[in-house]
Structure formats: C-alpha cells, structure tokens
Design an enzyme around this catalytic site. Structure first.
Site, mmCIF file in Angstrom:
data_model
loop_
_atom_site.group_PDB
_atom_site.id
_atom_site.type_symbol
_atom_site.label_atom_id
_atom_site.label_comp_id
_atom_site.label_asym_id
_atom_site.label_seq_id
_atom_site.Cartn_x
_atom_site.Cartn_y
_atom_site.Cartn_z
ATOM 1 N N GLU A 148 85.366 -4.320 -27.537
ATOM 2 C CA GLU A 148 86.541 -3.741 -28.611
ATOM 3 C C GLU A 148 87.973 -4.683 -27.305
ATOM 4 O OE1 GLU A 148 84.264 -1.984 -29.275
ATOM 5 O OE2 GLU A 148 84.408 -1.541 -31.289
ATOM 6 N N HIS A 188 82.638 9.605 -34.598
ATOM 7 C CA HIS A 188 82.779 8.814 -35.102
ATOM 8 C C HIS A 188 83.973 9.464 -36.602
ATOM 9 C CE1 HIS A 188 79.842 6.363 -34.244
ATOM 10 N NE2 HIS A 188 80.358 5.769 -34.446
#
Lengths: 372, 428
Positions: free
Chosen positions: A95, A164
C-alpha cells in the site's frame, strides 16, 4: 501470494455472506419518483469507472486484484479486458508503495484511481494520502496539483473483527486539501465517482461493501454518461418537519427506515444524505434544522471528534437559537469492533437507536430500558 | 553476481513481453550497447562486463579494494568540466550562506545542508533534460539548484518570502518547481521514493498509452535519498515495482554513512546497499560519491538505460556530509578522523585539481567562476531579504486546485466566493 490468498479468504467468502444477510431494500422509503430502471451500487461504480476511463486516457486504475481477479469486490469487472494492463494495473501488496506511485503519477500529469481492497489497508499508506497528496498543492503554491481518487470499501463490514471493520470518514475529513465523499445509493455512487475522477484535487471515496449488491431506482438522467453529482452538496432523501436526521453511506438507509417507523408514530423526520463529508454542506444542514428545530446525527464511526461533532458545532454556530432540543448523536460504540455477532451488532448503530434518539429529541417518552 | 544476473533475466523476460513495448513508439537505437542491458537480457552467468559496470570503489567498506582499478576517470570537455565546477561551487557557497543566514535568524525550522555531497547532485542532475524529474528529500536545496531553479528563488523560499519558488509555502524541506520538474523535497524518510516511482510510471504511461514521448526516449526520474532510507520498506516496495514495470528511474542513494546519529554500519545488516539492486533484478552500482567524474560516468549509463526503456538502476554513491544532520545537530557522534578523512577528499578540490592538471582551465578562470558564484549568492540574499513576506491573502490559497473544495457556507454560497476569502480572513 500468501498475503493475497489470506486477504482473499478474508474478503471473498465474506462477500457472499454479506449479500445474503442484507435485508430486502426498503425501496418504498425512498422518494424516487421518475425511476425507470434499477441499478446496484456495484454496477454504478463500474459504469462510472468505465465511462471516465473511456473519456480521458490519462485516467487509470491501480490496486490489488483490480485486473485479472476483476476486483476483490468485482467493482473493476471487465475493465482489464477493455483497457488493458497498462491502464488497469495489478499491484503487489504494497500500500505505501503503490499509493505513493499513484500520487507521483498524479503530480506528473496523470489522473490515477487507487483502489484499496478495503480502506482499512489505507492505514499503511496514510502518509502518502496526507503528506504527499493533500499538502502538495499548498506547499508548492499551486504548482503541483494532485488529481487522484482513493477509493474502496469503508466502514463496518460483517464478522471480520476490529482491524477490518471501521469507518475512516472522520479521519480523512480532518485534513485540509482532501475531499471526502460517501455515496449511499447507485445515483450517489455513479455521480460522485465521476465527479471525483474529474476533480483536480485528491478525493477520498468511501464505498460500503454491504451496499455493493443493493439495487436502487435510477432515472435516465443518472444513466447518462454526462451525469455528475456536485461535490459538497447534500441531498434531502426524505422531507419532514419535526426532526432532521443527518447520515451518510449505509446509515442513510437506516435513517430512512427509522423515518418510516417514526412516521407511523406521528413524527415527520427529514433525512439528509450528506454525500460529501468534506466539504460539508453546512447550508443544507442548517436550513433543515431551522425548519425542524431538532437534530439527530448518525454515523458508523467512533463518536469522539467525529462527523456528528462537526455537524453539531456547525449548527451551534449558525442556528443555535433555532434548536428546541439538545442535538442527539448516534455513532458506533467507542470500542474496537468486536468479532462476536451479538457484540458487533451492539457496536454499530441500528435503526432502533435512531428511532429512539429522534423521539428523545421530540420529547416523546422513551422506555427506560430502551435508552441504554 | 552470477546469481543476481540470472535472477534478473529470469524475471525480466515475461515482463518485457507483457509491457506493450511493441505497441509503443520505438526508443532510440543503441539499446543493446548497454553492458547492463546485455547482461540482463542474456542472463549470462559469467558476463565479464557486469563486473566492470559495477564500479565499486569504496574506501570504507572492506572487501571491495580489488575493484578500485576498474573505475578510471573518464574524459570531460572543458565546457563540461567548467559546468560541473560551477554547479558544485554554487551548491557549496549557497549552503554556507544558508548557515550564516540561519544563525542570523533569516531562516527557521529545520535546515539540512548538502556540503560535501555536491558531486552526487551535480554528477546526476547536470545530465538531465528539463523534462526529466528530480525527487529529493529534506536536504533538497542543492538538488533544486542543480536542476536549474534560480538561486534567488530558493533563497527567498528559505527566507519565507512571497518570491520564493513556492511563495514561502513550502520551506527548506519542500522545494517544488513545476517548470523544472522538481517534484518536491520530502521530509519523511522513504516518502519521496514512491512519488518518484510514480513520476517514472507517468513517463512510461505517456509513452506507451498516450504516445506522447519526445524523440529522445522516455523522460527519466532521478530519486535521491540517503542510507537511512534504505532500511525503510518503501525503498524495497518501489525497487520491486520499478523493476517489475521497467520504469525509467534511477534510485540514487547518497550514502553519507550517517542517519542523523545512527551509523550506517550499526543500522544495516548488509551495508553494501548497491547489492539490493541485483536482488530485485536491476543493476546495482557502487560509486565513489566524492568524485564527480565517476558519479557522472555511472549516472550517464543509468540515465541512458532508463531513457531507452530498459528500466531502473540502483546507484549507491559513497559520500559524506561536512556538516551535521541539520543546523540544529550538535554532531557529536562522528569521529574527527572520519571527518578529516573525507574532508581531505573534498570533491570540489579534487575536481579543481583535475581541471588544472588536465589543462582544461587555468586557476584564474576557476577563480573567476568562484567570484561569479559569490556574487550570485550575495545577490540571492539581497533579493530574498528585500522581498515581501507572503500577503495574508495567500493563507487560504492553493489548499485546493479548485477552491470550491472549501465547500458551501451556511449562507448557501461557496465559501471561496466570500470576499474575506481572498483577503485570507474568512473562517474556514
């Protein structure tokens, strides 16, 4: 590959479960009049990407699994075949690296769309979003603009635990130089994504995986390739006169359901779909509060320093004398998301929470047991 | 090295086939003349040229002594030599002046000076075109100067004045200049590397998708960063993607042996940073960063390789900073004998000696260059000092390219339409 497989295990099967768990859409509660067709949010996003990539060759999509896998949530389905691997770029699981590469490409004349498999992973890249993307136009005195879209699913998912499952709207809305959009319906998703891609500044585009499969009526205007929703404008989803409920993303649906329940008890709620968290449509919020004199803010994120706090402050600054009751804030619980389904349900706002808060704001009696 | 070149060939072949090279306009001929490229393409385990290309000449790291002889000073013309000399002297004199101005309170915050490392900036950037990009760190003044940003604009930026290259909104660590394709100084370790890789990605995209490249080949991006950054994950992430996609970038490590007070040898498991290039399938080169001609020789090959579309190169320049990490650093950890060792190898003195010995110019010609630079830097200070501070109206400018990003106020109008907005007094 291990990393990719692990994440696929996390997201792939979950998607199916989520779709099955979704309640039937409360279509009756939505005030669409000239609906000619239904479209789900996934197709709305996919068509917006497709049209903008077709219109401007400097637009490209990059991220994990966006190409050959067709998107972890299938948002980019078919785009690789149509635009090829140069414009639909499968990245390694890095990322910080690929987000920075997107930002650098935006510095140098392209219009990247960076997909985060979920916004939770944007934490690994937040330095590039804030320090490299949001601040460069200012630091360079307008020489280096950063036309980039960071998009992906955001907010509480289902059964995936604390790391998450959280909402990043307030995180990114804190930062000058960013725009933060939170679509709810197919119309929002299409119109706002197209506006985001055309925008000259960095845009955080927060989708919600639980809405991807949900269908909404769309007008012919929405389906037109020129359709765009202006950034910074809220939408009154349902008009009312007794209490204003502000919400964004999935919570708009809950607020509409709450409004339906309230109407049966004689309370007329106005539901504002914020659409844009930054810039925030203070005008629409204050105009509504001046009409209803009561306000309930709804968000999925953590309460402290959240979207509700900012909206409340705006109303205190601009419309204090119009308020007939304290502002009510409904937010996620101030805890990391628990895994157990019963605890998870308690940690995110439910329709009943909104109904109760609206009743409190209207000074209707609420059973003591229900106020916890 | 055998293993490294094998790895490169193994992974490069399928990537090359996928990257659309056939559809893109042809790049200038001569691609196959590169020793790096030849080695990579053939996958030759014992290709002798690769060893030559890896011009190792460390005098700190043990075990590399044998390679010293491999690097010989290449010839430069008189014009080239004088251009290099002038740029290096400018870097040195400018930074010395910055120190003076900092201590006089004319500039503020963190100021990181480049003294000692001039051969790297000059050796690379003077080979670049205007369209090529430079991405730097917080130690960015001299990279900006080498890329052609006028000294007065850099000095005025450091003074926080409206005439600065970023109108006083960037500061010492954030030099940008769009006309010079200087894409920023980045204040965080590792932050500039992905941005530079993205600029290189854009260059390749423009070539292959938009068909916009110039006749000379791809625009090249040079990313400068230090030894400390090479322990950061973004470095590895971008080496991987740059090689995977064969991006036109040169990763230049300015290994000055110290990350503030952390010795490189104490921070890095294998201190030979150049070795990490072959690990990702790209050439890794070690060069004496105190010798501008050696730097230039390596830079030329790496830049040409990138321009031809053959992908990235990792270059480790062994250099030294003659001052502390920043002007606020007491610099107590570096040993005096280490400092004097590198001081004796001052790249500017060395180039001066070379120029005179090779009869490229006389001492008085070099003196007149030094005088010219002194005058330029003096003028830059006078300009910066006399320049106005940014007006209040600048406060709210440039947060967004589209000022409607400030949103709609409670009056229903865009906040940027408020007259107070252009005065910088609006509440936002």
């Amino acid at each position: 590959m291990l990393g990719a497989a692990r994440r696929q295990l996390g997201s792939g099967p979950m998607l199916g479960q989520v779709l099955r768990r979704l309640r039937p859409a409360a279509a009756a509660a939505r005030g669409y009049s000239a609906a000619v067709k239904e479209m789900n949010v996934r197709d709305a996003l996919n068509s917006a990407l497709d049209e903008e990539m077709s219109a401007d060759p400097s637009v490209f999509l990059m991220g994990e699994e966006v190409g050959e896998y067709q998107g972890a949530y299938k948002i980019s389905k078919g785009l690789l075949d149509k635009y090829g691997p140069d414009r639909v770029l499968d990245t390694p699981i890095t990322e910080a690296g690929f987000t920075g590469i997107g930002v650098g490409a935006a510095y140098h004349g392209l219009r990247p769309i960076v997909e985060f498999m979920t916004f939770n992973f944007s934490m690994q890249a937040i330095d590039h979003i804030i320090n490299s993307a949001a601040k460069s136009n200012y630091m360079s005195a307008g020489q280096i603009s950063v036309p980039i879209v960071f998009r992906g699913p955001n907010g509480a998912a289902a059964g995936v635990g604390a790391q998450h499952s959280q909402c990043y709207a307030a995180w990114y809305a804190h930062v000058p130089g960013l725009k933060v959009l939170t679509p709810y319906s197919a119309e929002d998703a299409r119109g706002l994504l197209k506006a985001a891609i055309r925008d000259p500044d960095p845009v955080i585009f927060l989708e919600n995986e639980l809405l991807y499969g949900e269908s909404f009526p769309v007008s012919a205007e929405v389906l037109d390739s020129s359709f765009c929703v202006p950034i910074g404008k809220a939408k009154i989803e349902r008009e009312g006169k007794d209490v204003t409920i502000t919400a964004y993303s999935k919570m708009v649906g809950y607020a509409l359901q709450a409004a339906e329940v309230l109407s049966k008890e004689g309370i007329s709620a106005e539901v504002i779909n914020l659409r844009s968290i930054r810039p925030l449509d203070r005008d629409a919020i204050n105009a509504s509060v001046r009409k209803t004199n009561r306000l309930v803010t709804v968000e999925e994120g953590f309460p402290q320093h959240g979207i509700g706090a900012e909206i409340c402050m705006s109303v205190v600054e601009e419309s204090f004398e119009y308020l007939d009751a304290p502002v009510e804030r409904i937010a996620g619980a101030d805890v990391p998301m628990p895994y157990a389904a019963n605890l998870e349900r308690m940690a995110v706002p439910q329709v009943d929470d909104i109904v109760r808060a609206a009743k409190r704001a209207c000074y209707r009696a609420v059973p003591v047991a229900a106020t916890a | 090295m055998a293993a490294a070149s094998f790895t490169a060939a193994k992974f490069l072949a399928p990537v090359a086939a996928r990257s659309g090279g056939e559809r893109a306009p042809p790049l200038p001929a001569g691609a196959s003349s590169s020793s790096f490229a030849r080695t990579l393409r053939r996958g030759g385990a014992h290709h002798p040229r690769l060893r030559t290309a890896l011009a190792v000449s460390s005098d700190v790291l043990a075990g590399n002594k044998a390679a010293h002889a491999a690097a010989s000073n290449p010839a430069v013309t008189r014009e080239e030599a004088l251009e290099l000399y002038e740029d290096m002297v400018l870097g040195r004199v400018f930074e010395d002046m910055c120190a003076q101005m900092y201590y006089r309170g004319k500039m503020f915050g963190f100021v990181h000076l480049y003294n000692g490392q001039e051969a790297v900036s000059t050796g690379f950037i003077k080979l670049l075109n205007q369209a090529d990009c430079v991405v730097s760190t917080y130690r960015d003044h001299v990279h900006a100067l080498s890329k052609g940003v006028p000294p007065r604009s850099v000095m005025a930026e450091l003074f926080g004045k409206a005439t600065g290259c970023c109108r006083g909104q960037g500061g010492s660590m954030h030099m940008f200049s769009a006309p010079h394709n200087l894409l920023g100084g980045f204040a965080f370790i590792g932050e500039g590397i992905p941005v530079a890789t993205g600029a290189a990605f854009a260059a390749k995209y423009r070539h292959e998708v938009l068909k916009e490249s110039g006749p000379d080949g791809l625009d090249v991006t040079v990313a400068f960063f230090g030894d400390g950054t090479c322990n950061n994950g973004q470095f590895f992430e971008c080496l991987n993607m740059a090689q995977l996609w064969k991006l036109p970038i040169v990763f230049v490590v300015e290994n000055n042996l110290w990350a503030i007070g952390m010795s490189h040898l104490r921070a890095t498991s294998d201190p030979e940073i150049w070795k990490k290039g072959p690990a990702f399938g790209m050439p890794g080169v070690h060069v004496d960063g105190m010798d501008v001609l050696k730097v230039r020789e390596v830079a030329k090959e790496a830049i040409e390789r990138a321009r031809r579309g053959e992908g990235p190169t990792l270059v480790e320049c062994e250099t030294y900073r003659f001052r502390g990490h920043s002007l606020a650093d007491p610099d107590e950890l570096r040993k005096p004998d280490e400092k004097s060792h590198y001081a004796a190898r001052d790249s500017i003195t060395a180039l001066k000696k070379y120029i005179i010995e090779e009869n490229l110019a006389t001492e008085s010609e070099l003196k007149s260059i030094e005088k010219k630079i002194d005058d330029i830097v003096e003028e830059a200070v006078e300009f910066a000092d006399a320049s106005p501070h940014p007006p209040r109206s600048q406060l709210l400018e440039n947060v967004f390219a589209d000022p409607k990003g400030f949103g709609i106020g409670p009056d229903g109008k865009y906040r940027c339409e408020d007259p107070k907005f252009t005065q910088g007094t609006a509440q936002v």
